[in-house]
Design an enzyme around this catalytic site. Structure first.
Site, PDB file in Angstrom:
ATOM      1  N   ALA A  70      39.726  -5.382  25.459  1.00 15.62           N
ATOM      2  CA  ALA A  70      39.452  -3.819  24.797  1.00 15.62           C
ATOM      3  C   ALA A  70      38.223  -3.261  25.602  1.00 15.62           C
ATOM      4  O   ALA A  70      38.110  -2.180  25.925  1.00 15.62           O
ATOM      5  CB  ALA A  70      39.438  -3.717  23.399  1.00 15.62           C
TER       6      ALA A  70
ATOM      7  N   SER B  44      36.798 -10.444  30.515  1.00 12.56           N
ATOM      8  CA  SER B  44      38.154  -9.934  31.017  1.00 12.56           C
ATOM      9  C   SER B  44      39.078 -11.139  31.211  1.00 12.56           C
ATOM     10  O   SER B  44      39.638 -11.190  32.423  1.00 12.56           O
ATOM     11  CB  SER B  44      37.895  -8.922  32.215  1.00 12.56           C
ATOM     12  OG  SER B  44      37.204  -7.877  31.973  1.00 12.56           O
TER      13      SER B  44
ATOM     14  N   CYS C  24      45.548 -15.519  25.889  1.00 13.95           N
ATOM     15  CA  CYS C  24      46.869 -15.950  25.472  1.00 13.95           C
ATOM     16  C   CYS C  24      47.284 -17.189  26.525  1.00 13.95           C
ATOM     17  O   CYS C  24      48.086 -17.812  26.432  1.00 13.95           O
ATOM     18  CB  CYS C  24      47.897 -14.853  25.663  1.00 13.95           C
ATOM     19  SG  CYS C  24      47.713 -13.376  24.683  1.00 13.95           S
TER      20      CYS C  24
ATOM     21  N   ARG D 227      31.273  -1.916  40.051  1.00 16.91           N
ATOM     22  CA  ARG D 227      31.835  -0.493  39.564  1.00 16.91           C
ATOM     23  C   ARG D 227      30.607   0.145  38.997  1.00 16.91           C
ATOM     24  O   ARG D 227      31.165   1.061  38.219  1.00 16.91           O
ATOM     25  CB  ARG D 227      33.176  -0.852  39.226  1.00 16.91           C
ATOM     26  CG  ARG D 227      34.022  -1.758  39.765  1.00 16.91           C
ATOM     27  CD  ARG D 227      35.286  -1.754  39.116  1.00 16.91           C
ATOM     28  NE  ARG D 227      36.158  -0.440  38.996  1.00 16.91           N
ATOM     29  CZ  ARG D 227      37.243  -0.357  38.576  1.00 16.91           C
ATOM     30  NH1 ARG D 227      38.088  -1.271  38.055  1.00 16.91           N
ATOM     31  NH2 ARG D 227      37.714   0.792  38.476  1.00 16.91           N
TER      32      ARG D 227
ATOM     33  N   VAL E  48      24.880  -8.859  20.565  1.00 15.47           N
ATOM     34  CA  VAL E  48      24.354  -7.657  19.715  1.00 15.47           C
ATOM     35  C   VAL E  48      24.336  -8.293  18.174  1.00 15.47           C
ATOM     36  O   VAL E  48      25.160  -8.861  17.545  1.00 15.47           O
ATOM     37  CB  VAL E  48      25.366  -6.578  19.853  1.00 15.47           C
ATOM     38  CG1 VAL E  48      25.054  -5.456  18.990  1.00 15.47           C
ATOM     39  CG2 VAL E  48      25.613  -6.062  21.166  1.00 15.47           C
TER      40      VAL E  48
ATOM     41  N   ASP F 210      41.007  -6.574  18.655  1.00 14.30           N
ATOM     42  CA  ASP F 210      41.307  -7.460  17.609  1.00 14.30           C
ATOM     43  C   ASP F 210      40.578  -7.213  16.212  1.00 14.30           C
ATOM     44  O   ASP F 210      40.695  -7.678  15.539  1.00 14.30           O
ATOM     45  CB  ASP F 210      41.217  -8.850  17.948  1.00 14.30           C
ATOM     46  CG  ASP F 210      42.362  -9.526  19.191  1.00 14.30           C
ATOM     47  OD1 ASP F 210      43.157  -8.868  19.241  1.00 14.30           O
ATOM     48  OD2 ASP F 210      41.951 -10.912  19.567  1.00 14.30           O
TER      49      ASP F 210
ATOM     50  N   TYR G 222      75.055  -6.196  31.671  1.00 10.46           N
ATOM     51  CA  TYR G 222      76.139  -7.461  31.493  1.00 10.46           C
ATOM     52  C   TYR G 222      76.496  -8.071  32.548  1.00 10.46           C
ATOM     53  O   TYR G 222      77.029  -7.436  33.630  1.00 10.46           O
ATOM     54  CB  TYR G 222      77.340  -6.956  30.495  1.00 10.46           C
ATOM     55  CG  TYR G 222      78.374  -7.850  30.871  1.00 10.46           C
ATOM     56  CD1 TYR G 222      78.257  -9.255  29.863  1.00 10.46           C
ATOM     57  CD2 TYR G 222      79.372  -7.653  31.390  1.00 10.46           C
ATOM     58  CE1 TYR G 222      79.254 -10.191  30.192  1.00 10.46           C
ATOM     59  CE2 TYR G 222      80.623  -8.714  31.734  1.00 10.46           C
ATOM     60  CZ  TYR G 222      80.336  -9.971  30.957  1.00 10.46           C
ATOM     61  OH  TYR G 222      81.281 -10.905  30.948  1.00 10.46           O
TER      62      TYR G 222
ATOM     63  N   TRP H 101      79.377  -8.822  24.438  1.00 12.34           N
ATOM     64  CA  TRP H 101      78.553  -8.057  23.407  1.00 12.34           C
ATOM     65  C   TRP H 101      77.309  -8.914  23.241  1.00 12.34           C
ATOM     66  O   TRP H 101      77.163 -10.114  22.831  1.00 12.34           O
ATOM     67  CB  TRP H 101      79.169  -8.038  22.045  1.00 12.34           C
ATOM     68  CG  TRP H 101      80.192  -6.857  21.994  1.00 12.34           C
ATOM     69  CD1 TRP H 101      81.594  -6.934  22.395  1.00 12.34           C
ATOM     70  CD2 TRP H 101      80.158  -5.566  21.418  1.00 12.34           C
ATOM     71  NE1 TRP H 101      82.017  -6.100  22.134  1.00 12.34           N
ATOM     72  CE2 TRP H 101      81.171  -4.865  21.462  1.00 12.34           C
ATOM     73  CE3 TRP H 101      78.747  -5.075  21.044  1.00 12.34           C
ATOM     74  CZ2 TRP H 101      81.349  -3.631  21.038  1.00 12.34           C
ATOM     75  CZ3 TRP H 101      78.934  -3.657  20.558  1.00 12.34           C
ATOM     76  CH2 TRP H 101      80.221  -3.024  20.712  1.00 12.34           C
TER      77      TRP H 101
ATOM     78  N   ARG I  62      76.170  -4.631  15.000  1.00  4.27           N
ATOM     79  CA  ARG I  62      77.184  -4.271  14.354  1.00  4.27           C
ATOM     80  C   ARG I  62      77.681  -4.635  13.066  1.00  4.27           C
ATOM     81  O   ARG I  62      77.904  -4.276  12.099  1.00  4.27           O
ATOM     82  CB  ARG I  62      78.568  -4.880  15.294  1.00  4.27           C
ATOM     83  CG  ARG I  62      78.532  -4.175  16.637  1.00  4.27           C
ATOM     84  CD  ARG I  62      79.692  -4.766  17.477  1.00  4.27           C
ATOM     85  NE  ARG I  62      81.077  -4.839  16.765  1.00  4.27           N
ATOM     86  CZ  ARG I  62      82.150  -5.656  17.501  1.00  4.27           C
ATOM     87  NH1 ARG I  62      82.069  -6.177  18.685  1.00  4.27           N
ATOM     88  NH2 ARG I  62      83.195  -5.390  16.827  1.00  4.27           N
TER      89      ARG I  62
END
Length: 460
Positions: A14, A43, A47, A74, A84, A290, A433, A441, A449
């Site tokens: 984030a 970065s 996971c 950058r 911090v 998070d 399919y 299905w 259904r």
């Protein structure tokens, strides 16, 4: 005119997504960006840690999307190994401590602040829980520490405490490394992110894979050997030998700084934000990843869901708004997918307990189908559970447990939930399919259904 000052606390998904997006929109002479990260990496994909530990992917470099040097190139002043320790919102500054430079402290001013402090693993206050050989798995540093323990160990017994996503993924990783694995879970079934009847399917499959899975038990401590290393995990009525212990008990929002600064927190301890990811009641503070709670689009309540997919989207939204653009994050439906060995586990939307808590009246159905046409080689059983609102037929949630091709089918339901579809509307979805991929299905449509029939039978 001096450039505005943006400070980002947290250098993972984030935080750095926000910094990068803001930089795309505003040049260095317009916006000076300083980011602080207390770890050794930035970065990266947390996971991917279980798959690195299990030897399926390389690490840690392969799990890093962008290095500190690439961010600095950058024009983002990224300061690694810098923690911090205090937010001074009145004066617009943060206090920092350099972890590798004798603990030197200093203040950095800001005009705009982004909090991306992540989450911390649940680590209960139990005897021996901090002993060498006991590992949480939240950061790349954690993953490397666990690998160091595994490489140094002559034993091959592992105990995983907790059978959530991290727990089952780490159980698989340790099985791949040749360990005898015992998983201890307090709930009646593994995967409390599923309803108990679906968790029972996971339990059965884990036992068939050779993973000893003990549910309904409470860990009371970790026993240590003569040199203080973990040697066993104890419960109320048993002792389980362990050469390594992995904690997979979930995470909580890391909002210690935010709470001390008086920022608003939700029921799970996560920061509360508006649609633009701005912290409620603040004009110059944003938060994402998070450490925040987000709106559940199905229950219309805030929830804490720690996923990298959300964190990256939060960062993009924050960066756009900080950089002078406009973006919103409307919320989530709670989609997640995982696996243990060849068993795929997925859910989206509400569980039964969530629906009850939201005051919803609903019906549930469960179907067993196959991932491919029944006559096609490799067809395997798949269980799909579906929740629908009793009066309207609105889809409320889906859970799937099965083999190859089961997990990503949850995306069908995630889109239907986001669109507010009814189960009857779902039955007409034009899904792909062919016999190698699905029966005529699809199992999700079979469940839709059946749910349609249950809604009609229930009446109002």
């Amino acid at each position: 005119m001096a450039a505005e000052r943006l400070v980002v606390v947290g250098g993972d998904a984030a935080g750095m997504a926000a910094a990068s997006q803001a930089r795309r929109l505003r040049k260095p002479d317009q916006l000076a960006i300083t980011a602080f990260e207390r770890g050794h990496f930035t970065s990266y994909s947390a996971c991917g840690i279980p798959y690195w530990v299990g030897g399926e992917v390389d690490g840690p470099d392969a799990l890093i999307a962008r290095t500190a040097e690439e961010h600095r190139a950058r024009d983002i002043d990224l300061r690694m190994r810098t923690e911090v320790t205090e937010l001074d919102l009145d004066r617009g500054r943060v206090r920092t401590r350099e972890l590798d430079n004798g603990g030197r402290e200093s203040w950095t001013g800001f005009d705009k602040l982004v909090l991306a402090t992540g989450a911390r693993p649940v680590r209960p206050d139990l005897p021996g829980i901090d002993a060498p050989g006991v590992h949480g798995v939240q950061t790349l540093d954690d993953g490397q520490a666990l690998l160091d323990t595994l490489d140094a160990s002559s034993g091959r017994r592992a105990v995983v405490v907790g059978a959530g996503y991290i727990g089952v993924e780490m159980a698989e990783a340790l099985i791949r490394r040749g360990y005898a694995v015992t998983v201890l879970e307090r709930s009646a079934q593994p995967m409390s992110t599923l309803d108990p009847d679906m968790g029972a399917l996971v339990h059965e499959a884990m036992c068939q894979m050779g993973i000893e899975t003990v549910c309904g038990t409470t860990v009371t401590g970790v026993l240590t050997d003569a040199v203080g290393r973990a040697r066993a995990v104890t419960t109320e009525d048993a002792e389980y030998p362990a050469d390594v212990v992995v904690l997979g008990m979930g995470v909580r929002p890391e909002t210690t700084l935010a709470a001390a600064a008086g920022l608003p927190l939700g029921g799970s301890g996560g920061l509360l934000t508006d649609l633009g990811m701005r912290v409620r009641g603040q004009d110059h503070v944003w938060a994402g990843g998070d450490c925040v709670e987000v709106m559940d689009l199905v229950s219309e309540r805030t929830r804490h869901i720690a996923l990298g997919t959300h964190a990256n989207k939060h960062g993009q939204v924050i960066g756009a708004n900080v950089g002078g653009g406009y973006a919103t994050f409307p919320g989530v439906v709670g989609t997640a997918v995982s696996k243990v060995c060849d068993l795929e586990i997925a859910r989206t939307g509400l569980l039964e307990r969530h629906a009850h808590a939201a005051g919803l009246r609903f019906v549930t159905v469960t179907v067993e189908a196959t991932n491919r046409a029944g006559y096609y080689p490799g067809a395997r059983p798949m269980h799909v559970k579906m929740l629908a609102e009793r009066r309207t037929g609105r889809l409320l949630g889906v859970q799937i447990v099965g083999r190859e091709g089961a997990g990503k089918r949850v995306d069908i339901a995630a889109v239907a939930l986001t669109a507010g579809m009814t189960v009857e509307q779902m039955t007409a979805l034009d899904l792909g399919y062919a016999p190698p991929f699905s029966p005529v299905w699809d199992p999700v449509l079979v469940a839709a259904r059946k749910a349609t029939g249950a809604v009609r039978a229930a009446g109002v």
